[in-house]
Design a protein around this motif. Structure first.
Motif, PDB file in Angstrom:
ATOM      1  N   TRP A  92      19.161  58.985  23.989  1.00  0.00           N
ATOM      2  CA  TRP A  92      20.382  58.906  23.189  1.00  0.00           C
ATOM      3  C   TRP A  92      20.159  58.027  21.965  1.00  0.00           C
ATOM      4  O   TRP A  92      20.586  58.381  20.868  1.00  0.00           O
ATOM      5  CB  TRP A  92      21.543  58.358  24.016  1.00  0.00           C
ATOM      6  N   ASP A  93      19.510  56.882  22.156  1.00  0.00           N
ATOM      7  CA  ASP A  93      19.239  55.979  21.044  1.00  0.00           C
ATOM      8  C   ASP A  93      18.399  56.674  19.983  1.00  0.00           C
ATOM      9  O   ASP A  93      18.647  56.549  18.785  1.00  0.00           O
ATOM     10  CB  ASP A  93      18.532  54.717  21.527  1.00  0.00           C
ATOM     11  N   LEU A  96      20.536  59.258  18.100  1.00  0.00           N
ATOM     12  CA  LEU A  96      21.465  58.596  17.192  1.00  0.00           C
ATOM     13  C   LEU A  96      20.737  58.061  15.956  1.00  0.00           C
ATOM     14  O   LEU A  96      21.268  58.117  14.843  1.00  0.00           O
ATOM     15  CB  LEU A  96      22.207  57.467  17.908  1.00  0.00           C
ATOM     16  N   LYS A 100      21.546  59.132  12.160  1.00  0.00           N
ATOM     17  CA  LYS A 100      21.840  58.108  11.143  1.00  0.00           C
ATOM     18  C   LYS A 100      20.970  58.332   9.910  1.00  0.00           C
ATOM     19  O   LYS A 100      21.467  58.299   8.779  1.00  0.00           O
ATOM     20  CB  LYS A 100      21.599  56.717  11.719  1.00  0.00           C
TER      21      LYS A 100
END
Length: 108
Positions: A92-93, A96, A100
């Motif tokens: 998930w990190d 993301l 970004k």
């Protein structure tokens, strides 16, 4: 031979929104079936069935106090869920971070 294994899967037990809400209630304090039933638009029998599933998964503990059975949360089995979610956290990190970068590049 497996000894003392829960009859129900912890993931299956928490898959139902009513049971998740029961766990939240029981995290606050020990409660009787009658007290728990007051919080839900279902019958006492239905509440009892949900509590049975939670109990078989090891998520609640029951004890007799006089004529009533009182239930309390046993959070230890929730560690299995936390460990499973933690395994996927880095994915998930990573996603993301990619999103970004994409949004920041698109705005320039």
């Amino acid at each position: 031979m497996m000894v003392n294994q829960a009859k129900h899967d912890v993931f299956q037990a928490v898959s139902d929104p009513t049971r998740r809400n029961m766990l939240k209630l029981l995290a606050e304090k020990e409660m009787s079936i009658a007290e728990i039933t007051e919080h839900f638009p279902i019958s006492r029998t239905a509440v009892n069935k949900h509590l049975h599933i939670l109990s078989n998964a090891g998520l609640v503990r029951s004890r007799r106090v006089g004529r009533e059975t009182r239930y309390t949360l046993r959070p230890e089995p929730l560690i299995e869920i936390q460990n499973w979610l933690t395994f996927f956290e880095h994915y998930w990190d990573e996603k993301l971070a990619v999103l970004k970068r994409f949004v920041e590049e698109d705005n320039q």
